[in-house]
Design a protein around this motif. Structure first.
Motif, PDB file in Angstrom:
ATOM      1  N   VAL A 100      34.584  36.021  51.602  1.00 55.80           N
ATOM      2  CA  VAL A 100      34.856  36.500  52.955  1.00 55.80           C
ATOM      3  C   VAL A 100      36.269  36.120  53.385  1.00 55.80           C
ATOM      4  CG1 VAL A 100      34.245  36.149  55.380  1.00 55.80           C
ATOM      5  CG2 VAL A 100      32.462  36.582  53.706  1.00 55.80           C
ATOM      6  N   PHE A 101      36.722  34.935  52.972  1.00 56.65           N
ATOM      7  CA  PHE A 101      38.066  34.505  53.337  1.00 56.65           C
ATOM      8  C   PHE A 101      39.105  35.441  52.727  1.00 56.65           C
ATOM      9  CE2 PHE A 101      39.851  31.102  55.696  1.00 56.65           C
ATOM     10  CZ  PHE A 101      41.175  31.042  55.304  1.00 56.65           C
ATOM     11  N   GLN A 102      38.861  35.933  51.530  1.00 56.21           N
ATOM     12  CA  GLN A 102      39.756  36.937  50.951  1.00 56.21           C
ATOM     13  C   GLN A 102      39.751  38.200  51.797  1.00 56.21           C
ATOM     14  OE1 GLN A 102      38.032  37.056  46.883  1.00 56.21           O
ATOM     15  NE2 GLN A 102      40.137  36.855  46.171  1.00 56.21           N
ATOM     16  N   GLU A 103      38.568  38.663  52.173  1.00 52.79           N
ATOM     17  CA  GLU A 103      38.460  39.902  52.934  1.00 52.79           C
ATOM     18  C   GLU A 103      39.192  39.821  54.271  1.00 52.79           C
ATOM     19  OE1 GLU A 103      34.187  40.220  52.995  1.00 52.79           O
ATOM     20  OE2 GLU A 103      34.214  41.705  51.398  1.00 52.79           O
ATOM     21  N   LEU A 104      39.220  38.620  54.844  1.00 55.83           N
ATOM     22  CA  LEU A 104      39.889  38.448  56.125  1.00 55.83           C
ATOM     23  C   LEU A 104      41.406  38.445  56.000  1.00 55.83           C
ATOM     24  CD1 LEU A 104      37.618  35.693  57.727  1.00 55.83           C
ATOM     25  CD2 LEU A 104      37.812  38.078  58.455  1.00 55.83           C
ATOM     26  N   ASN A 105      41.923  38.135  54.826  1.00 56.66           N
ATOM     27  CA  ASN A 105      43.373  37.998  54.649  1.00 56.66           C
ATOM     28  C   ASN A 105      44.010  39.100  53.814  1.00 56.66           C
ATOM     29  OD1 ASN A 105      44.362  35.118  55.725  1.00 56.66           O
ATOM     30  ND2 ASN A 105      42.300  34.877  54.915  1.00 56.66           N
ATOM     31  N   TYR A 106      43.233  39.764  52.966  1.00 55.64           N
ATOM     32  CA  TYR A 106      43.786  40.824  52.131  1.00 55.64           C
ATOM     33  C   TYR A 106      43.845  42.137  52.915  1.00 55.64           C
ATOM     34  CZ  TYR A 106      43.300  38.020  47.836  1.00 55.64           C
ATOM     35  OH  TYR A 106      43.409  37.064  46.856  1.00 55.64           O
ATOM     36  N   PRO A 107      44.756  43.026  52.558  1.00 52.86           N
ATOM     37  CA  PRO A 107      44.849  44.324  53.255  1.00 52.86           C
ATOM     38  C   PRO A 107      43.746  45.280  52.811  1.00 52.86           C
ATOM     39  CG  PRO A 107      46.408  44.259  51.456  1.00 52.86           C
ATOM     40  CD  PRO A 107      45.805  42.883  51.527  1.00 52.86           C
ATOM     41  N   LYS A 108      43.528  46.319  53.583  1.00 54.15           N
ATOM     42  CA  LYS A 108      42.570  47.346  53.183  1.00 54.15           C
ATOM     43  C   LYS A 108      43.055  48.026  51.901  1.00 54.15           C
ATOM     44  CE  LYS A 108      40.853  48.402  57.831  1.00 54.15           C
ATOM     45  NZ  LYS A 108      40.695  49.468  58.868  1.00 54.15           N
ATOM     46  N   GLY A 109      42.097  48.385  51.049  1.00 54.83           N
ATOM     47  CA  GLY A 109      42.456  49.034  49.801  1.00 54.83           C
ATOM     48  C   GLY A 109      42.643  48.078  48.647  1.00 54.83           C
ATOM     49  N   SER A 110      42.315  46.806  48.853  1.00 49.49           N
ATOM     50  CA  SER A 110      42.489  45.814  47.780  1.00 49.49           C
ATOM     51  C   SER A 110      41.138  45.302  47.269  1.00 49.49           C
ATOM     52  CB  SER A 110      43.342  44.643  48.270  1.00 49.49           C
ATOM     53  OG  SER A 110      42.773  44.045  49.424  1.00 49.49           O
ATOM     54  N   MET A 158      40.948  29.001  46.234  1.00 47.60           N
ATOM     55  CA  MET A 158      40.743  30.319  46.825  1.00 47.60           C
ATOM     56  C   MET A 158      41.299  30.431  48.241  1.00 47.60           C
ATOM     57  SD  MET A 158      39.832  33.351  46.537  1.00 47.60           S
ATOM     58  CE  MET A 158      38.902  33.398  45.006  1.00 47.60           C
ATOM     59  N   VAL A 159      41.086  29.401  49.061  1.00 53.13           N
ATOM     60  CA  VAL A 159      41.546  29.483  50.455  1.00 53.13           C
ATOM     61  C   VAL A 159      43.072  29.616  50.541  1.00 53.13           C
ATOM     62  CG1 VAL A 159      41.656  28.255  52.649  1.00 53.13           C
ATOM     63  CG2 VAL A 159      39.516  28.328  51.380  1.00 53.13           C
ATOM     64  N   PRO A 160      43.856  28.742  49.887  1.00 51.35           N
ATOM     65  CA  PRO A 160      45.310  28.936  49.929  1.00 51.35           C
ATOM     66  C   PRO A 160      45.771  30.238  49.281  1.00 51.35           C
ATOM     67  CG  PRO A 160      44.757  26.715  49.205  1.00 51.35           C
ATOM     68  CD  PRO A 160      43.491  27.496  49.186  1.00 51.35           C
ATOM     69  N   ALA A 161      45.086  30.674  48.207  1.00 50.73           N
ATOM     70  CA  ALA A 161      45.463  31.931  47.551  1.00 50.73           C
ATOM     71  C   ALA A 161      45.264  33.112  48.497  1.00 50.73           C
ATOM     72  CB  ALA A 161      44.653  32.127  46.272  1.00 50.73           C
ATOM     73  N   ALA A 162      44.169  33.098  49.242  1.00 52.60           N
ATOM     74  CA  ALA A 162      43.915  34.179  50.188  1.00 52.60           C
ATOM     75  C   ALA A 162      44.952  34.183  51.307  1.00 52.60           C
ATOM     76  CB  ALA A 162      42.503  34.039  50.770  1.00 52.60           C
ATOM     77  N   ILE A 163      45.299  33.006  51.802  1.00 57.10           N
ATOM     78  CA  ILE A 163      46.306  32.920  52.861  1.00 57.10           C
ATOM     79  C   ILE A 163      47.649  33.429  52.358  1.00 57.10           C
ATOM     80  CG2 ILE A 163      47.617  31.333  54.328  1.00 57.10           C
ATOM     81  CD1 ILE A 163      45.149  29.571  54.441  1.00 57.10           C
ATOM     82  N   ALA A 164      47.985  33.103  51.124  1.00 61.79           N
ATOM     83  CA  ALA A 164      49.267  33.512  50.543  1.00 61.79           C
ATOM     84  C   ALA A 164      49.253  34.959  50.058  1.00 61.79           C
ATOM     85  CB  ALA A 164      49.632  32.587  49.380  1.00 61.79           C
ATOM     86  N   LYS A 165      48.116  35.644  50.222  1.00 69.26           N
ATOM     87  CA  LYS A 165      47.952  37.036  49.792  1.00 69.26           C
ATOM     88  C   LYS A 165      48.217  37.211  48.297  1.00 69.26           C
ATOM     89  CE  LYS A 165      48.933  39.339  54.183  1.00 69.26           C
ATOM     90  NZ  LYS A 165      49.703  40.414  54.857  1.00 69.26           N
ATOM     91  N   ARG A 166      47.620  36.338  47.517  1.00 69.11           N
ATOM     92  CA  ARG A 166      47.781  36.417  46.070  1.00 69.11           C
ATOM     93  C   ARG A 166      46.423  36.582  45.405  1.00 69.11           C
ATOM     94  NH1 ARG A 166      51.018  38.638  44.031  1.00 69.11           N
ATOM     95  NH2 ARG A 166      51.007  37.487  42.067  1.00 69.11           N
ATOM     96  N   PRO A 167      46.346  37.404  44.361  1.00 68.28           N
ATOM     97  CA  PRO A 167      45.109  37.547  43.595  1.00 68.28           C
ATOM     98  C   PRO A 167      44.871  36.307  42.734  1.00 68.28           C
ATOM     99  CG  PRO A 167      46.861  38.786  42.568  1.00 68.28           C
ATOM    100  CD  PRO A 167      47.434  38.250  43.849  1.00 68.28           C
ATOM    101  N   ILE A 168      43.779  36.298  42.018  1.00 65.71           N
ATOM    102  CA  ILE A 168      43.360  35.095  41.292  1.00 65.71           C
ATOM    103  C   ILE A 168      44.183  34.768  40.045  1.00 65.71           C
ATOM    104  CG2 ILE A 168      41.441  34.109  39.946  1.00 65.71           C
ATOM    105  CD1 ILE A 168      39.536  35.403  41.965  1.00 65.71           C
ATOM    106  N   PRO A 169      44.520  35.712  39.156  1.00 66.56           N
ATOM    107  CA  PRO A 169      44.940  35.343  37.790  1.00 66.56           C
ATOM    108  C   PRO A 169      46.219  34.534  37.635  1.00 66.56           C
ATOM    109  CG  PRO A 169      45.268  37.686  38.166  1.00 66.56           C
ATOM    110  CD  PRO A 169      44.450  37.171  39.313  1.00 66.56           C
ATOM    111  N   ALA A 170      47.320  34.940  38.277  1.00 63.73           N
ATOM    112  CA  ALA A 170      48.593  34.244  38.062  1.00 63.73           C
ATOM    113  C   ALA A 170      48.516  32.791  38.514  1.00 63.73           C
ATOM    114  CB  ALA A 170      49.719  34.970  38.793  1.00 63.73           C
ATOM    115  N   GLY A 171      47.976  32.568  39.707  1.00 60.53           N
ATOM    116  CA  GLY A 171      47.822  31.209  40.200  1.00 60.53           C
ATOM    117  C   GLY A 171      46.873  30.395  39.340  1.00 60.53           C
TER     118      GLY A 171
END
Length: 500
Positions: free
Chosen positions: A314-324, A361-374
């Motif tokens: 849910v935290f991702q959904e709140l921070n990521y743009p639509k279409g992601s 996950m929480v900092p990644a979502a805030i930074a608008k970054r997907p999972i793999p690189a981090g």
């Protein structure tokens, strides 16, 4: 933002697909200079990524490394050292094992998770499976597990087996669909508030231990001002590294004691050493009695996964743009990876209890970054910290630890919970889940409120009427009765003696 949790069933791998899927990520990638702002560039990256599930995903072909990826990597590494040390220490204390044993086991665990799971699974084979972290809410139950005649290996293997079954049967995503925004938001608010209070109390207790309580006040006050400023300039994703650095500088400048103790080296990599009768855990291998003793706790641990995993998605959904949608965390795959990591890590000798990695996950979502690189950067940092040794001392230093958890996990959880409970309908469910969680624990509060919400007694009554009987009351009732029975059996219901 209504409908976030129920929308999970529409966000599979081949639904909600856009025209981006007709072309590869490498073809759709555009240079940073072609965007008006950094935020627009990061949004575009999230929209064009199309991770391949259980197939090889490679850097630059399927995703890229960005400066922002270091934020969740650093936060996750700090969080990993802290949380695994807490779990291993909770198991080790009743056994009379030393702090040196705990540090050695933590270093061993970090090598296991970094090499075998973080880089391999979340970075390459399945970039929508969140990193396998630590089951923090279960730490208070560990003394009860050991007092009941439990064994770390028996408990870890049983949690892994049950978790893998839940992931394979897609039980995690089912629970996500049955959990409304109000219940999700209430859980986030409760966990965020309890976490903040706990860390403030721990920091003051640490400072009062050497009669310098003002250090705790100075650190927390400076953290509040820094966090507010970063919110103002929209650089909140820098809160963990800047907050930890500021906390360390202030505490050290005001005279707080600190010294490096852990020297560079490689921990013992022999599983026979860790599960020996006179070495490592000094318990030998478990028998059937050990597995029976830990069974109720293992069921409870896995049952607590769903609200934990759900909150991260849910935290991702709140921070990521639509279409992601394609880069959102897959709850069932994350459960399978966490379960496999649990079984392997425990079998090799580790003391960690796996769950979805919140401090990543929480900092990644805030930074608008997907999972793999981090994830790859996190794995590398965990290896460096485990071998180097010295960073572990700094990461577990109370001012650094508390500030990392405050600005990286608990404050963002509060914000996300508030966003999800803006409407009157959702606030009703949120209030009930907070109330019932405070009565027993979040697993009880989640299951009870989910049942009441789906029955239409609280929250959005139209939502419950749109469900069939199975989803509306049969499954929620079974989940609530199962969890309540387990809690009563192990003495976790206030005022009721343990039934077992």
């Amino acid at each position: 933002m209504a409908g976030l949790c129920p929308s999970y069933e529409f966000s599979g791998w081949y639904e909600n697909m856009t025209d981006y899927n007709e072309i590869s990520y490498r073809d759709l990638h555009r240079p940073k200079e072609s965007f008006a702002s950094r935020s627009e560039y990061l949004d575009h990256e999230l929209k064009i990524m199309a991770p391949k599930r259980w197939r090889v995903n490679l850097p630059f072909r399927d995703y890229r490394f960005e400066l922002e990826d270091w934020v969740p990597a650093v936060a996750a590494t700090i969080g990993k050292i802290v949380m695994v040390a807490a779990v291993a220490g909770a198991f080790a204390a009743p056994l009379g094992l030393s702090d040196a044993f705990v540090i050695e086991n933590v270093r061993y665990e970090m090598l296991i998770v970094a090499v075998l799971f973080v880089i391999l699974f979340s970075g390459i084979l399945n970039p929508t499976a969140n990193l396998a972290g630590t089951h923090g809410p279960l730490i208070p139950l560990i003394p009860l597990i050991m007092a009941a005649g439990g064994h770390p290996m028996a408990f870890g293997i049983m949690v892994g087996v049950l978790g893998f079954m839940l992931g394979i049967l897609k039980g995690g995503s089912l629970m996500a669909r049955l959990t409304s925004d109000g219940v999700c938001g209430g859980l986030l608010l409760y966990l965020g508030f309890i976490g903040i209070i706990g860390q403030i109390q721990k920091l003051f207790a640490w400072a009062e231990g050497f009669n310098m309580a003002y250090i705790a006040f100075a650190v927390i006050f400076a953290t509040i001002v820094l966090y507010a400023y970063l919110e103002h300039v929209r650089l909140r994703w820098l809160a963990i590294p800047l907050g930890c650095a500021l906390a360390a500088v202030i505490a050290f400048a005001l005279g707080a004691p600190f010294e490096f103790k852990t020297e560079p080296g490689i921990p013992n990599l022999n599983p026979a050493y860790w599960w020996g009768e006179t070495t490592g855990w000094q318990m030998g291998l478990p028998n059937m009695e050990h597995f029976l003793a830990v069974a109720p706790f293992a069921i409870l641990a896995v049952a607590m996964w769903s609200p934990d995993f759900l909150g991260h998605r849910v935290f991702q959904e709140l921070n990521y743009p639509k279409g992601s949608d394609k880069v959102l965390m897959n709850i069932d795959d994350t459960m399978c990876v966490a379960a496999a990591r649990q079984i392997v890590g425990t079998s090799l000798g580790g003391g960690n209890l796996a769950s979805s990695w919140g401090t990543y996950m929480v900092p990644a979502a805030i930074a608008k970054r997907p999972i793999p690189a981090g994830a790859i950067l996190t794995g590398l940092l965990c290896v460096v910290a485990a071998i180097w040794g010295y960073p572990m001392d700094l990461a577990v230093w109370p001012p650094v630890l508390s500030v990392a958890l405050l600005v990286g996990v608990y404050l963002p959880l509060l914000e996300a919970g508030m966003q999800m409970t803006r409407e009157g309908k959702t606030s009703q469910s949120a209030a009930v889940v907070i109330f019932s969680s405070a009565l027993v624990n979040p697993a009880f509060g989640w299951s009870l409120t989910m049942l009441l919400d789906n029955l239409g007694l609280i929250g959005d009554k139209e939502r419950g009427q749109a469900m069939g009987a199975v989803h509306r009351w049969i499954i929620p009732s079974l989940v609530f009765l199962l969890l309540t029975g387990i809690l009563a059996a192990i003495g976790q219901i206030p005022g009721i003696p343990a039934l077992l």
